[in-house]
Design an enzyme around this catalytic site. Sequence first.
Site, mmCIF file in Angstrom:
data_model
loop_
_atom_site.group_PDB
_atom_site.id
_atom_site.type_symbol
_atom_site.label_atom_id
_atom_site.label_comp_id
_atom_site.label_asym_id
_atom_site.label_seq_id
_atom_site.Cartn_x
_atom_site.Cartn_y
_atom_site.Cartn_z
ATOM 1 N N CYS A 15 0.814 -1.220 0.000
ATOM 2 C CA CYS A 15 0.000 0.000 0.000
ATOM 3 C C CYS A 15 0.848 1.271 0.000
ATOM 4 C CB CYS A 15 -0.898 0.012 1.242
ATOM 5 S SG CYS A 15 -2.031 -1.387 1.300
ATOM 6 N N ASP A 16 0.189 2.359 -0.405
ATOM 7 C CA ASP A 16 0.820 3.670 -0.330
ATOM 8 C C ASP A 16 0.523 4.305 1.030
ATOM 9 O OD1 ASP A 16 -1.807 4.619 -0.442
ATOM 10 O OD2 ASP A 16 -1.669 5.217 -2.544
ATOM 11 N N ALA A 17 0.889 5.564 1.189
ATOM 12 C CA ALA A 17 0.733 6.244 2.478
ATOM 13 C C ALA A 17 -0.726 6.399 2.905
ATOM 14 C CB ALA A 17 1.409 7.610 2.427
#
Length: 81
Positions: A15-17
């Site tokens: 996942c991203d932030a």
Amino acid sequence: MARFTLRIRVRYNECDAQNVVFNARYADYVDLASTEFLRAALGGYQELLAQGYENQIVKLLIEWKAPARFDDVLDLNVSVG
């Protein structure tokens, strides 16, 4: 076996932030599902090769309907026509 489902949980590193799955990870999910399908159907990729066959993904089209997020549980479906 005409249909196969692999259930996975989205991991943090995918996942991203914002805790949304990176777009490129969906192709990884396709590879994972197809590998596990071959294992369930034939005993694994090596058995496919032993029978004189190979498999390749020659086209991959992804149409997003909603983002997958960290800790979601996904059902990866494989079907053979």
